[in-house]
Design a protein around this motif. Structure first.
Motif, PDB file in Angstrom:
ATOM      1  N   ILE A   1       2.923 -66.283 -92.485  1.00 58.95           N
ATOM      2  CA  ILE A   1       1.979 -67.251 -91.942  1.00 58.95           C
ATOM      3  C   ILE A   1       0.663 -66.576 -91.590  1.00 58.95           C
ATOM      4  O   ILE A   1       0.653 -65.506 -90.971  1.00 58.95           O
ATOM      5  CB  ILE A   1       2.571 -67.997 -90.721  1.00 58.95           C
ATOM      6  CG1 ILE A   1       1.560 -69.014 -90.160  1.00 58.95           C
ATOM      7  CG2 ILE A   1       3.043 -67.034 -89.641  1.00 58.95           C
ATOM      8  CD1 ILE A   1       2.163 -69.983 -89.171  1.00 58.95           C
TER       9      ILE A   1
ATOM     10  N   TYR B   1      -5.203 -75.193 -83.393  1.00 58.82           N
ATOM     11  CA  TYR B   1      -4.276 -76.025 -82.623  1.00 58.82           C
ATOM     12  C   TYR B   1      -4.065 -75.558 -81.184  1.00 58.82           C
ATOM     13  O   TYR B   1      -3.349 -76.224 -80.430  1.00 58.82           O
ATOM     14  CB  TYR B   1      -2.924 -76.080 -83.338  1.00 58.82           C
ATOM     15  CG  TYR B   1      -3.000 -76.776 -84.681  1.00 58.82           C
ATOM     16  CD1 TYR B   1      -3.298 -78.132 -84.783  1.00 58.82           C
ATOM     17  CD2 TYR B   1      -2.787 -76.073 -85.858  1.00 58.82           C
ATOM     18  CE1 TYR B   1      -3.372 -78.771 -86.008  1.00 58.82           C
ATOM     19  CE2 TYR B   1      -2.851 -76.699 -87.096  1.00 58.82           C
ATOM     20  CZ  TYR B   1      -3.153 -78.041 -87.169  1.00 58.82           C
ATOM     21  OH  TYR B   1      -3.219 -78.665 -88.385  1.00 58.82           O
TER      22      TYR B   1
ATOM     23  N   LYS C   1       2.449 -79.246 -88.960  1.00 60.29           N
ATOM     24  CA  LYS C   1       2.295 -80.271 -87.920  1.00 60.29           C
ATOM     25  C   LYS C   1       3.086 -81.528 -88.276  1.00 60.29           C
ATOM     26  O   LYS C   1       3.755 -82.121 -87.429  1.00 60.29           O
ATOM     27  CB  LYS C   1       0.817 -80.607 -87.738  1.00 60.29           C
ATOM     28  CG  LYS C   1       0.009 -79.519 -87.055  1.00 60.29           C
ATOM     29  CD  LYS C   1       0.255 -79.499 -85.542  1.00 60.29           C
ATOM     30  CE  LYS C   1      -0.400 -80.690 -84.865  1.00 60.29           C
ATOM     31  NZ  LYS C   1      -0.250 -80.605 -83.384  1.00 60.29           N
TER      32      LYS C   1
ATOM     33  N   PHE D   1      -4.603 -70.706 -87.408  1.00 57.90           N
ATOM     34  CA  PHE D   1      -3.717 -71.733 -86.859  1.00 57.90           C
ATOM     35  C   PHE D   1      -3.883 -71.820 -85.337  1.00 57.90           C
ATOM     36  O   PHE D   1      -3.987 -72.915 -84.767  1.00 57.90           O
ATOM     37  CB  PHE D   1      -2.263 -71.401 -87.209  1.00 57.90           C
ATOM     38  CG  PHE D   1      -1.259 -72.439 -86.784  1.00 57.90           C
ATOM     39  CD1 PHE D   1      -0.835 -73.403 -87.672  1.00 57.90           C
ATOM     40  CD2 PHE D   1      -0.738 -72.448 -85.496  1.00 57.90           C
ATOM     41  CE1 PHE D   1       0.090 -74.369 -87.290  1.00 57.90           C
ATOM     42  CE2 PHE D   1       0.183 -73.398 -85.097  1.00 57.90           C
ATOM     43  CZ  PHE D   1       0.597 -74.368 -85.997  1.00 57.90           C
TER      44      PHE D   1
ATOM     45  N   CYS E   1      -1.738 -66.647 -89.212  1.00 58.14           N
ATOM     46  CA  CYS E   1      -1.577 -67.303 -87.917  1.00 58.14           C
ATOM     47  C   CYS E   1      -2.846 -67.473 -87.090  1.00 58.14           C
ATOM     48  O   CYS E   1      -2.977 -68.448 -86.344  1.00 58.14           O
ATOM     49  CB  CYS E   1      -0.524 -66.574 -87.098  1.00 58.14           C
ATOM     50  SG  CYS E   1      -0.828 -64.815 -86.904  1.00 58.14           S
TER      51      CYS E   1
ATOM     52  N   SER F   1       0.188 -75.997 -96.225  1.00 58.45           N
ATOM     53  CA  SER F   1      -0.920 -75.988 -95.277  1.00 58.45           C
ATOM     54  C   SER F   1      -0.425 -76.109 -93.839  1.00 58.45           C
ATOM     55  O   SER F   1       0.728 -76.468 -93.577  1.00 58.45           O
ATOM     56  CB  SER F   1      -1.871 -77.151 -95.573  1.00 58.45           C
ATOM     57  OG  SER F   1      -1.217 -78.389 -95.302  1.00 58.45           O
ATOM     58  N   TYR F   2      -1.337 -75.836 -92.910  1.00 55.67           N
ATOM     59  CA  TYR F   2      -1.038 -76.033 -91.495  1.00 55.67           C
ATOM     60  C   TYR F   2      -0.658 -77.484 -91.214  1.00 55.67           C
ATOM     61  O   TYR F   2       0.216 -77.763 -90.382  1.00 55.67           O
ATOM     62  CB  TYR F   2      -2.252 -75.668 -90.639  1.00 55.67           C
ATOM     63  CG  TYR F   2      -2.705 -74.232 -90.705  1.00 55.67           C
ATOM     64  CD1 TYR F   2      -1.840 -73.217 -91.083  1.00 55.67           C
ATOM     65  CD2 TYR F   2      -4.013 -73.896 -90.365  1.00 55.67           C
ATOM     66  CE1 TYR F   2      -2.268 -71.898 -91.133  1.00 55.67           C
ATOM     67  CE2 TYR F   2      -4.450 -72.587 -90.408  1.00 55.67           C
ATOM     68  CZ  TYR F   2      -3.575 -71.592 -90.793  1.00 55.67           C
ATOM     69  OH  TYR F   2      -4.014 -70.298 -90.836  1.00 55.67           O
TER      70      TYR F   2
ATOM     71  N   SER G   1      -4.294 -71.956 -94.264  1.00 50.22           N
ATOM     72  CA  SER G   1      -5.113 -73.068 -93.776  1.00 50.22           C
ATOM     73  C   SER G   1      -5.323 -74.136 -94.835  1.00 50.22           C
ATOM     74  O   SER G   1      -5.339 -75.337 -94.537  1.00 50.22           O
ATOM     75  CB  SER G   1      -6.466 -72.544 -93.282  1.00 50.22           C
ATOM     76  OG  SER G   1      -7.142 -71.851 -94.324  1.00 50.22           O
TER      77      SER G   1
END
Length: 391
Positions: free
Chosen positions: A217, A226, A164, A222, A219, A159-160, A136
């Motif tokens: 990851i 998102y 993206k 995340f 997850c 990072s996330y 994160s």
């Protein structure tokens, strides 16, 4: 990493015989895996990380002891003729009594060395990991630091937001092409399917950018942030030969990594989730590589209901199921028979597997996530070798 192969033989047994055996052993090994010496050439051990000591005949335990005294991890390789095994047993007993690290690998024919070769390749791959970790905050986690401390791996954290940024920069044509690739293996439909493919695109691009050969990851945060999962991306990366672990699980990454070399197949991270009324173990998770299964499709993610999880029917009948302990000091495994698999019930993660291990599993399990891989006798022998090499 340097693996050196040494051949020992007694002249009493005849040079024409033992040179023929030596060549039959050498021919089995990939040319880039082992540096071989000639018969009774025992120099060069000091620069080796691992020594393969082939006892071509009997009467070689004394010379074997001299090699073992160099203190390198040594695998004694014996065969079923000309008193090779008796010399190996003598050398092994002496080594263990004197505190040296040896492993005895006996074969009746050169073809049986495949398990050893797979174990050596798995260990070599594990020791050369460059890991891309996705967190994160874009910082290397404590889990990663612990893994790197044991295995010397390089870890690069992102990072996330970077996922993206890269994923959503892909053009529609790039996503269309990647989705077509997914659909060869998975029935991938749904309103958000392009979003999960964008995560897959990002992992591929960032793996290349960092020259990484493994991915982890974290997850769940995340998914919360998102409202979409990386399950498809994890599944596809594993299918492509890049060990990729969800839930920031470096313990499973170890098993995923060695699965490729042991079985020519990815592994699958699974939660032990309960037992049937017949006492069979149920395993379940949402990230199976589609090359492990058949009739694969995308469905809702179990805990969150977000898009998407991967569900498949596992195509292998016999399986190895294993994990390492939290401190990486132990490895446990089970050989199991598949009873059934697929999306069997709603109250579990979306790929489910029932195996005939039984409730004794609870007494031996070293933690939650286990990695499932196809069983072969060579894979099992290779797993024992890599476990020994890892201490």
């Amino acid at each position: 990493m340097k693996i050196v192969g040494l051949f020992l033989a007694s002249e009493l047994h005849g040079e024409s015989y033992y040179r023929k055996v030596m060549e039959s052993f050498r021919e089995v090994f990939p040319k880039d895996l082992v540096s071989f010496k000639g018969v009774n050439e025992v120099s060069g051990v000091d620069g080796a990380d691992i020594v393969l000591l082939f006892l071509l005949t009997g009467g070689t335990s004394k010379k074997a002891k001299e090699v073992i005294k160099a203190g390198k991890p040594t695998i004694l390789i014996t065969h079923g003729k000309h008193n090779s095994l008796p010399s190996g047993l003598s050398a092994k007993a002496w080594a263990e009594a004197n505190g040296y690290n040896v492993y005895l690998y006996h074969v009746e024919s050169p073809e049986e060395l495949i398990g050893l070769i797979r174990g050596l390749k798995a260990y070599k791959r594990l020791k050369g990991l460059r890991i891309l970790e996705i967190t994160s905050d874009g910082k290397v986690s404590e889990n990663a630091k612990a893994f790197s401390g044991v295995f010397g791996s390089k870890v690069y954290a992102i990072s996330y937001e970077r996922i993206k940024e890269v994923g959503w920069s892909a053009s529609e044509s790039e996503i269309k092409d990647l989705l077509a690739k997914v659909r060869v293996l998975i029935n991938a439909e749904g309103e958000k399917v392009r979003d999960v493919v964008r995560i897959y695109y990002a992992l591929k691009k960032l793996k290349d950018e960092y020259k990484a050969n493994a991915i982890v990851i974290d997850c769940f945060p995340f998914v919360i942030k998102y409202k979409v999962t990386p399950c498809l991306a994890v599944a596809m990366m594993n299918a492509e030969g890049i060990p990729t672990a969800c839930e920031d699980d470096f313990h499973s990454l170890l098993m995923l990594t060695i699965s490729y070399e042991l079985t020519d197949s990815p592994g699958w991270i699974a939660n032990p989730s309960g037992f049937t009324k017949n006492g069979e173990l149920k395993l379940a998770h949402c990230t199976i590589a589609p090359t492990l299964g058949r009739n694969c499709s995308l469905v809702s993610h179990f805990e969150s209901g977000c898009p998407y999880a991967v569900t498949c029917e596992i195509k292998y009948g016999r399986l190895i199921i294993g994990r390492v302990s939290l401190d990486y000091s132990k490895l446990s495994y089970f050989v199991a028979r598949k009873v059934r698999s697929g999306l069997l019930e709603e109250g579990l993660c979306r790929t489910q597997l029932v195996v005939d291990i039984g409730r004794e599993f609870l007494e031996k399990a070293l933690g939650n996530h286990h990695v499932v891989m196809p069983y072969t006798p060579e894979a099992l022998e290779g797993l024992k070798v890599v476990s020994w090499l890892l201490g």
